[in-house]
Design an enzyme around this catalytic site. Structure first.
Site, short mmCIF file in Angstrom:
data_model
loop_
_atom_site.label_atom_id
_atom_site.label_comp_id
_atom_site.label_asym_id
_atom_site.label_seq_id
_atom_site.Cartn_x
_atom_site.Cartn_y
_atom_site.Cartn_z
N VAL A 10 40.91 -4.19 35.45
CA VAL A 10 40.70 -2.93 34.75
C VAL A 10 40.68 -3.25 33.27
O VAL A 10 41.22 -4.26 32.83
CB VAL A 10 41.77 -1.87 35.09
CG1 VAL A 10 41.66 -1.42 36.54
CG2 VAL A 10 43.17 -2.37 34.80
N SER A 11 40.06 -2.36 32.50
CA SER A 11 39.88 -2.64 31.07
C SER A 11 41.10 -2.31 30.22
O SER A 11 41.36 -2.98 29.22
CB SER A 11 38.68 -1.86 30.54
OG SER A 11 37.52 -2.27 31.22
N THR A 12 41.84 -1.27 30.60
CA THR A 12 42.96 -0.84 29.76
C THR A 12 44.20 -0.57 30.60
O THR A 12 44.12 -0.36 31.81
CB THR A 12 42.61 0.45 28.99
OG1 THR A 12 42.35 1.49 29.93
CG2 THR A 12 41.38 0.25 28.10
#
Length: 184
Positions: A10-12
């Protein structure tokens, strides 16, 4: 047939990797490695590195989508090459791509989806730049995303003698964020 290792990203921090993990486990992954960070670079992807290092001949590295592995053609092909060098298989669930070093079309598909990821990355940055420019034109002051890390908390844990890895775990942030907070 070897074991299947899953990889999720996931990015964040505010995104949840559990949905990806559950799907990968349902597809046969005996363990799922996951990273938090953008797919623009392979830097700092410690769990991806660990998964690749654990691959043995006949094993499989499984990801749900190409952009979970990388948003760059070169990085995506590098991952594929490293998996194949271990006599293992890179399998992507959607679109169905199985890269084992014997099928040129699988490499072509990986290249195409790497290019699509690069285009998406470009469009995201262009939209962000337009939004910043519009805010500046309205006279708004653009300061970037609000800080989500307390530098005081990082410094306090460091003063207690904890290393960067332990601080990152306790605060649920990346080690690079710890180093940035300490340097600020």
């Amino acid at each position: 047939m070897g074991k299947t290792l899953g990889y999720a990203r996931v990015s964040t921090d505010d995104q949840d990797v559990q949905t990806q993990k559950a799907k990968l486990e349902g597809l046969g992954a005996v363990v799922v490695f996951s990273d938090i960070g953008n797919g623009s670079s392979l830097d700092g992807r410690t769990q991806l590195e660990a998964a690749i290092r654990l691959l043995e001949p006949g094993d499989e590295l499984l990801a749900l989508h190409p952009d979970r592995l990388a948003r760059d053609t070169g990085d995506l092909l590098t991952i594929g090459k490293r998996v194949i060098e271990r006599s293992a298989i890179l399998r992507i669930y959607d679109p169905a791509i199985t890269l084992d070093g014997t099928d040129m079309m699988a490499e072509v598909m990986l290249t195409i989806f790497g290019m699509i990821g690069m285009m998406e990355k470009h469009f995201i940055k262009a939209r962000q730049r337009r939004g910043i420019d519009a805010a500046k034109a309205r006279g708004d002051v653009y300061k970037g995303r609000p800080a989500t890390i307390s530098q005081d908390d990082v410094r306090q844990l460091r003063a207690e003698g904890l290393g960067a890895t332990e601080i990152a775990k306790r605060l649920k942030i990346g080690r690079a964020s710890v180093y940035r907070a300490l340097a600020a």
